[in-house]
Design a protein around this motif. Sequence first.
Motif: not given
Length: 196
Positions: A48-54, A66-74
Amino acid sequence: LDARTMFQLKAAAIKRGVPLPVVQIMRPWMAATVVALPACEMAAKRDGEPVLDALIARRAQTEGKELVGLETVGEQFSVMAGLPEDFHIEALKETLAMGPLAEDLMETMKQLYVSGNIGMIFPLMKIITPKTAGSKGYAEFQESMITQRNDVMAERALPYLQKGGVFMAVGALHLPGAEGLVEAFRQAGYTVSAIE
């Protein structure tokens, strides 16, 4: 994959707690990603340790930012899937051939990052994986996975940077070089300096 590579893949998957049937249905680049991670990191993720991004995202949300992604996983997956299959297979074979050296490589990359020498990561990769690094696919990898994504991330980040008060997190390989984000932001008129 040949019998020897399949044996290596099975051993690496078992060591990381990933059932072979699961690995066998993965695309070669995804399998390479799984077996490149040290077994201890895979165990931490299972626990259950989160990855750094999470972890960064969770902290931002907790602080009401506010949390905004610069790109999507897709978008990321699409770029990887667009690279030649033979490049991915060769990269998987080289990753498996590294065996325990893969964990040393991961630790070395972390130390390069911590010491501020991220520009040395790609040259290190070229030495450790010469067959993959010398292939046509590697140049395509650098262009699509790093350079083109840098352009997209810089374009999407600039409006937020103009507002100010932004914390932006990206993978270390997106920062250095003439086509890296640091240089892109400098070209856009920003002063970029390392935090000591």
